[in-house]
Design an enzyme around this catalytic site. Structure first.
Site, PDB file in Angstrom:
ATOM      1  N   GLY A   1     -89.660  26.878  53.040  1.00  0.00           N
ATOM      2  CA  GLY A   1     -90.637  27.674  52.298  1.00  0.00           C
ATOM      3  C   GLY A   1     -90.023  28.342  51.085  1.00  0.00           C
TER       4      GLY A   1
ATOM      5  N   GLU B   1     -79.289  32.957  50.056  1.00  0.00           N
ATOM      6  CA  GLU B   1     -79.206  32.219  51.326  1.00  0.00           C
ATOM      7  C   GLU B   1     -77.883  32.592  51.989  1.00  0.00           C
ATOM      8  OE1 GLU B   1     -81.005  30.069  53.469  1.00  0.00           O
ATOM      9  OE2 GLU B   1     -79.135  30.432  54.552  1.00  0.00           O
TER      10      GLU B   1
ATOM     11  N   THR C   1     -83.622  25.702  58.470  1.00  0.00           N
ATOM     12  CA  THR C   1     -83.758  25.132  59.814  1.00  0.00           C
ATOM     13  C   THR C   1     -84.112  23.655  59.767  1.00  0.00           C
ATOM     14  OG1 THR C   1     -84.490  27.277  60.616  1.00  0.00           O
ATOM     15  CG2 THR C   1     -84.987  25.386  62.008  1.00  0.00           C
ATOM     16  N   CYS C   2     -85.118  23.308  58.974  1.00  0.00           N
ATOM     17  CA  CYS C   2     -85.627  21.934  58.959  1.00  0.00           C
ATOM     18  C   CYS C   2     -84.514  20.937  58.637  1.00  0.00           C
ATOM     19  CB  CYS C   2     -86.761  21.823  57.946  1.00  0.00           C
ATOM     20  SG  CYS C   2     -87.331  20.156  57.695  1.00  0.00           S
TER      21      CYS C   2
ATOM     22  N   CYS D   1     -85.940  19.598  62.031  1.00  0.00           N
ATOM     23  CA  CYS D   1     -86.647  18.317  61.885  1.00  0.00           C
ATOM     24  C   CYS D   1     -85.739  17.133  61.544  1.00  0.00           C
ATOM     25  CB  CYS D   1     -87.695  18.403  60.767  1.00  0.00           C
ATOM     26  SG  CYS D   1     -88.400  20.014  60.469  1.00  0.00           S
TER      27      CYS D   1
ATOM     28  N   LYS E   1     -82.867  16.252  64.071  1.00  0.00           N
ATOM     29  CA  LYS E   1     -83.563  15.864  65.308  1.00  0.00           C
ATOM     30  C   LYS E   1     -84.159  14.468  65.179  1.00  0.00           C
ATOM     31  CE  LYS E   1     -87.860  16.613  65.720  1.00  0.00           C
ATOM     32  NZ  LYS E   1     -89.085  17.431  65.635  1.00  0.00           N
TER      33      LYS E   1
ATOM     34  N   ALA F   1     -79.240  38.950  52.228  1.00  0.00           N
ATOM     35  CA  ALA F   1     -79.946  39.966  51.440  1.00  0.00           C
ATOM     36  C   ALA F   1     -80.811  40.793  52.382  1.00  0.00           C
ATOM     37  CB  ALA F   1     -80.828  39.294  50.396  1.00  0.00           C
TER      38      ALA F   1
ATOM     39  N   TYR G   1     -92.294  21.905  72.566  1.00  0.00           N
ATOM     40  CA  TYR G   1     -91.985  20.604  71.967  1.00  0.00           C
ATOM     41  C   TYR G   1     -90.487  20.392  71.769  1.00  0.00           C
ATOM     42  CZ  TYR G   1     -91.276  22.185  67.071  1.00  0.00           C
ATOM     43  OH  TYR G   1     -90.796  22.749  65.916  1.00  0.00           O
ATOM     44  N   ILE G   2     -89.747  21.470  71.486  1.00  0.00           N
ATOM     45  CA  ILE G   2     -88.310  21.286  71.255  1.00  0.00           C
ATOM     46  C   ILE G   2     -87.618  20.872  72.560  1.00  0.00           C
ATOM     47  CG2 ILE G   2     -86.163  22.483  70.588  1.00  0.00           C
ATOM     48  CD1 ILE G   2     -87.829  24.049  68.538  1.00  0.00           C
TER      49      ILE G   2
ATOM     50  N   GLU H   1     -88.684  17.216  73.316  1.00  0.00           N
ATOM     51  CA  GLU H   1     -88.081  16.238  72.406  1.00  0.00           C
ATOM     52  C   GLU H   1     -86.613  16.003  72.754  1.00  0.00           C
ATOM     53  OE1 GLU H   1     -90.789  16.859  68.383  1.00  0.00           O
ATOM     54  OE2 GLU H   1     -88.895  17.910  68.513  1.00  0.00           O
TER      55      GLU H   1
ATOM     56  N   ARG I   1     -97.744  23.359  76.408  1.00  0.00           N
ATOM     57  CA  ARG I   1     -98.867  24.294  76.502  1.00  0.00           C
ATOM     58  C   ARG I   1     -99.601  24.367  75.163  1.00  0.00           C
ATOM     59  NH1 ARG I   1     -99.045  30.059  76.322  1.00  0.00           N
ATOM     60  NH2 ARG I   1     -96.833  30.085  75.838  1.00  0.00           N
TER      61      ARG I   1
ATOM     62  N   HIS J   1    -106.489  -5.369  63.401  1.00  0.00           N
ATOM     63  CA  HIS J   1    -106.162  -6.069  64.634  1.00  0.00           C
ATOM     64  C   HIS J   1    -104.958  -6.988  64.440  1.00  0.00           C
ATOM     65  CE1 HIS J   1    -107.009  -7.771  68.542  1.00  0.00           C
ATOM     66  NE2 HIS J   1    -106.873  -8.979  68.021  1.00  0.00           N
TER      67      HIS J   1
ATOM     68  N   GLU K   1    -106.323   0.594  66.578  1.00  0.00           N
ATOM     69  CA  GLU K   1    -107.681   0.070  66.404  1.00  0.00           C
ATOM     70  C   GLU K   1    -108.611   0.626  67.479  1.00  0.00           C
ATOM     71  OE1 GLU K   1    -108.433  -4.195  67.300  1.00  0.00           O
ATOM     72  OE2 GLU K   1    -106.347  -4.300  67.934  1.00  0.00           O
TER      73      GLU K   1
HETATM   74  C1  LIG Z   1     -85.091  21.835  66.718  1.00  0.00           C
HETATM   75  C2  LIG Z   1     -86.237  22.010  65.750  1.00  0.00           C
HETATM   76  C3  LIG Z   1     -87.010  20.931  65.429  1.00  0.00           C
HETATM   77  C4  LIG Z   1     -88.069  21.068  64.536  1.00  0.00           C
HETATM   78  N1  LIG Z   1     -88.820  19.973  64.246  1.00  0.00           N
HETATM   79  C5  LIG Z   1     -89.865  20.083  63.369  1.00  0.00           C
HETATM   80  C6  LIG Z   1     -90.646  18.929  63.032  1.00  0.00           C
HETATM   81  O1  LIG Z   1     -90.416  17.818  63.544  1.00  0.00           O
HETATM   82  N2  LIG Z   1     -91.638  19.083  62.135  1.00  0.00           N
HETATM   83  C7  LIG Z   1     -91.914  20.293  61.551  1.00  0.00           C
HETATM   84  O2  LIG Z   1     -92.827  20.377  60.712  1.00  0.00           O
HETATM   85  N3  LIG Z   1     -91.189  21.399  61.871  1.00  0.00           N
HETATM   86  C8  LIG Z   1     -90.169  21.319  62.763  1.00  0.00           C
HETATM   87  N4  LIG Z   1     -89.436  22.423  63.064  1.00  0.00           N
HETATM   88  C9  LIG Z   1     -89.813  23.736  62.479  1.00  0.00           C
HETATM   89  C10 LIG Z   1     -89.307  23.879  61.058  1.00  0.00           C
HETATM   90  O3  LIG Z   1     -87.918  23.628  61.024  1.00  0.00           O
HETATM   91  C11 LIG Z   1     -89.600  25.284  60.549  1.00  0.00           C
HETATM   92  O4  LIG Z   1     -90.981  25.554  60.698  1.00  0.00           O
HETATM   93  C12 LIG Z   1     -89.238  25.452  59.072  1.00  0.00           C
HETATM   94  O5  LIG Z   1     -87.877  25.180  58.848  1.00  0.00           O
HETATM   95  C13 LIG Z   1     -89.575  26.874  58.596  1.00  0.00           C
HETATM   96  O6  LIG Z   1     -89.159  27.063  57.272  1.00  0.00           O
HETATM   97  P1  LIG Z   1     -88.851  28.512  56.715  1.00  0.00           P
HETATM   98  O7  LIG Z   1     -88.641  28.330  55.242  1.00  0.00           O
HETATM   99  O8  LIG Z   1     -89.872  29.458  57.167  1.00  0.00           O
HETATM  100  O9  LIG Z   1     -87.514  28.964  57.438  1.00  0.00           O
HETATM  101  P2  LIG Z   1     -86.096  28.275  57.616  1.00  0.00           P
HETATM  102  O10 LIG Z   1     -86.139  26.832  57.329  1.00  0.00           O
HETATM  103  O11 LIG Z   1     -85.613  28.713  58.957  1.00  0.00           O
HETATM  104  O12 LIG Z   1     -85.199  28.944  56.486  1.00  0.00           O
HETATM  105  C14 LIG Z   1     -84.867  30.293  56.510  1.00  0.00           C
HETATM  106  C15 LIG Z   1     -83.538  30.467  55.793  1.00  0.00           C
HETATM  107  O13 LIG Z   1     -83.318  31.851  55.553  1.00  0.00           O
HETATM  108  C16 LIG Z   1     -81.930  32.149  55.734  1.00  0.00           C
HETATM  109  N5  LIG Z   1     -81.835  33.591  55.978  1.00  0.00           N
HETATM  110  C17 LIG Z   1     -82.267  34.289  57.062  1.00  0.00           C
HETATM  111  N6  LIG Z   1     -82.060  35.611  56.881  1.00  0.00           N
HETATM  112  C18 LIG Z   1     -81.490  35.753  55.662  1.00  0.00           C
HETATM  113  C19 LIG Z   1     -81.059  36.883  54.911  1.00  0.00           C
HETATM  114  N7  LIG Z   1     -81.218  38.130  55.356  1.00  0.00           N
HETATM  115  N8  LIG Z   1     -80.497  36.664  53.692  1.00  0.00           N
HETATM  116  C20 LIG Z   1     -80.336  35.412  53.202  1.00  0.00           C
HETATM  117  N9  LIG Z   1     -80.748  34.303  53.877  1.00  0.00           N
HETATM  118  C21 LIG Z   1     -81.325  34.476  55.084  1.00  0.00           C
HETATM  119  C22 LIG Z   1     -81.545  31.270  56.905  1.00  0.00           C
HETATM  120  O14 LIG Z   1     -80.145  31.041  56.919  1.00  0.00           O
HETATM  121  C23 LIG Z   1     -82.344  29.993  56.618  1.00  0.00           C
HETATM  122  O15 LIG Z   1     -81.603  29.068  55.873  1.00  0.00           O
HETATM  123  C24 LIG Z   1     -88.342  22.330  63.949  1.00  0.00           C
HETATM  124  C25 LIG Z   1     -87.553  23.436  64.268  1.00  0.00           C
HETATM  125  C26 LIG Z   1     -86.514  23.279  65.166  1.00  0.00           C
HETATM  126  C27 LIG Z   1     -85.673  24.489  65.505  1.00  0.00           C
END
Ligand SMILES: Cc1cc2nc3c(=O)[nH]c(=O)nc-3n(C[C@H](O)[C@H](O)[C@H](O)COP(=O)(O)OP(=O)(O)OC[C@H]3O[C@@H](n4cnc5c(N)ncnc54)[C@H](O)[C@@H]3O)c2cc1C
Length: 451
Positions: free
Chosen positions: A15, A34, A41-42, A47, A50, A114, A177-178, A181, A204, A434, A439
């Site tokens: 995001g 960062e 996470t993704c 994602c 995984k 931050a 789901y985690i 999977e 659930r 088909h 289908e």
């Molecule tokens: C194992 C697993 C599998 C997943 N599989 C899927 C999937 O198949 N499909 C799907 O759509 N979603 C999946 N997701 C969910 C998806 O990863 C998250 O919904 C998505 O990454 C959320 O994005 P975000 O930007 O909100 O946060 P994040 O991607 O978590 O990014 C947040 C960032 O902020 C940084 N941060 C935190 N606090 C601070 C701070 N104070 N200062 C500076 N930096 C900071 C963190 O280090 C991190 O890099 C999965 C999640 C997991 C854990």
């Protein structure tokens, strides 16, 4: 009043990076902090790694099927260390892509933690302070270990990508789901997998019949799934972790993985001190435009614990930029989000479950389960499920649930029709492709009689 930046983004995940890039492309002066790795996470621990593990884990079945199709197959083993090296090289490459996206669009980055110290001010971990007209909280979430004795012996999804070697025998705790999977991934990679879930059925919130179908297939694929079961006691034993289950069972495992919950990253962020409201889980509370109680501070993605998926975090980031920088207030549309669970078989789903739809209005249910041609030919017993939930009043398809290999790909396309408000008759007048599994979605004629 002049600020260092128009926008300061905290968090370089799905995001945060998208919002920073789009705002900067529109001419805003943007900075992003960062604290760990770009991509979040993704890309680094969700994602992407995984899904690569899902691909790796699907080969044993494909190889076995190849033999059934007449190929001479020389079975070999799986080299975790070779795979892991390649996996992390790919994650490094992707992290650089994310850094590049920010740099090339003129976003200033700080490799630092931050926190918020005012409505327009953040403090970096080295003590420097930066001001911004707007602050965007995009800190995501993290896995949490349950509050029980011995839990520190376990690992979470964050650790699974870094194991020195694959465990021979693992216990996975959780039914989301985690958990499911990773049970399927590790089972596919040849690990002896036991899964405990304290509830009555895994996954659930999803359609009951689809949940049951996935659970049956997981069990028939060799996963020892115990429902209504949790850990009673867990201690370090000789050569492993001794676990006593609530059903009295005692076993030793090489690893125990908890996938029992995630928490938003809002600890020690200074949020409540500036007037931001947090929910029960610590999530940042926002309105439809992702605005917090402090007008200059917005929050998107997992830190708000709305719909915790990458494409949703991205959408929320783009809607934020549209609202704040383009003068076009854009609420985030969280309706009818298609999603996939990458179990084996996969589940793809959009819209209401049969149970939720039934509570809402009178419905018809169209559902079929069958052995797909490709794997049936190879002698496998696995079945797939195709299901539509239809409103009796206006014939709209309220929900579509698919359990099948490739269901994630299928639901993306079915999701367009459902989002457009397609009726059962719209599905019916679409000619079948088909021979395919999907289908069946356009050929189901009779609703099932269900009470
Ligand atoms: C194992 C697993 C599998 C997943 N599989 C899927 C999937 O198949 N499909 C799907 O759509 N979603 C999946 N997701 C969910 C998806 O990863 C998250 O919904 C998505 O990454 C959320 O994005 P975000 O930007 O909100 O946060 P994040 O991607 O978590 O990014 C947040 C960032 O902020 C940084 N941060 C935190 N606090 C601070 C701070 N104070 N200062 C500076 N930096 C900071 C963190 O280090 C991190 O890099 C999965 C999640 C997991 C854990």
């Amino acid at each position: 009043m002049s600020f260092d930046y128009d926008l300061f983004v905290i968090g370089g995940g799905s995001g945060g990076v998208r919002a920073a890039r789009v705002a900067a492309q529109g001419g805003a002066k943007v900075a992003l902090a960062e604290e760990d790795r770009y991509g979040g996470t993704c890309v680094i621990r969700g994602c992407v790694p995984k899904k690569l593990m899902v691909f790796a884990s699907e080969f044993p079945d494909a190889i076995a099927d190849a033999a059934e199709y007449g190929w001479t197959v020389h079975a070999g083993g799986f080299d975790w260390s070779a795979f892991k090296t390649k996996l992390h090289a790919e994650l490094d490459r992707l992290e650089n892509v994310y850094r590049g996206i920010l740099k090339n669009n003129g976003v200033e980055t700080y490799d630092a933690r931050a926190k918020v110290i005012g409505a327009h001010e953040v403090e970096l971990s080295d003590g420097t302070r930066k001001s911004a007209k707007h602050i965007l909280l995009a800190m995501g979430g993290r896995p949490v270990l349950p509050d029980q004795e011995g839990a520190e012996l376990g690992i979470t999804s964050n650790d699974i990508f870094h194991l020195d070697e694959l465990p021979k025998k693992i216990l996975i705790i959780g039914g989301g789901y985690i958990a499911c999977e990773f049970a399927c991934i590790l089972n596919g990679l040849g690990v002896d997998v036991t899964q405990y879930y304290r509830g009555a059925q895994i996954l659930r919130g999803f359609d009951g019949e689809a949940r049951g179908h996935v659970s049956d297939e997981m069990i028939s694929n060799g996963i020892k799934l115990h429902l209504g079961t949790n850990i009673a006691q867990m201690t370090r034993g000789e050569g492993g972790i001794d676990v006593t289950a609530t059903n009295g069972d005692t076993q030793m495992f090489d690893q125990v993985m908890f996938a029992t919950g995630r928490a938003p990253n809002t600890d020690d962020m200074g949020l409540e001190a500036v007037g931001i409201e947090l929910g029960r889980k610590g999530e940042v509370l926002v309105d439809d435009y992702s605005q917090t109680k402090v007008p200059s501070i917005y929050a998107i993605g997992d830190v708000t614990d709305r719909v915790n998926l990458t494409p949703v975090a991205i959408r929320e980031g783009m809607a934020f930029v549209e609202t704040v920088f383009n003068g076009n207030p854009t609420p985030v549309d969280h309706e009818l989000i298609p999603t996939a669970i990458f179990t084996q078989p996969e589940m793809g789903t959009v819209g209401l479950s049969e149970e939720d739809a039934r509570e809402q209005e009178p419905i018809e249910v169209y559902s079929t389960s069958f052995k797909p041609m490709q794997t049936a030919f190879a002698g496998r017993s696995g079945r797939v499920l195709m299901k539509l939930i239809v409103s009796k009043a206006n014939r709209k398809v309220l929900g579509c649930h698919i359990v099948a290999p490739g269901a994630g790909e299928m639901i993306q396309l079915a999701g367009i029709a459902v989002k457009m408000g397609a009726t059962k008759e719209d599905f019916d007048r679409t000619v079948a492709v088909h021979p395919t599994m999907s289908e069946e979605l356009v050929t189901m004629k009779e609703p099932q009689i269900r009470q």
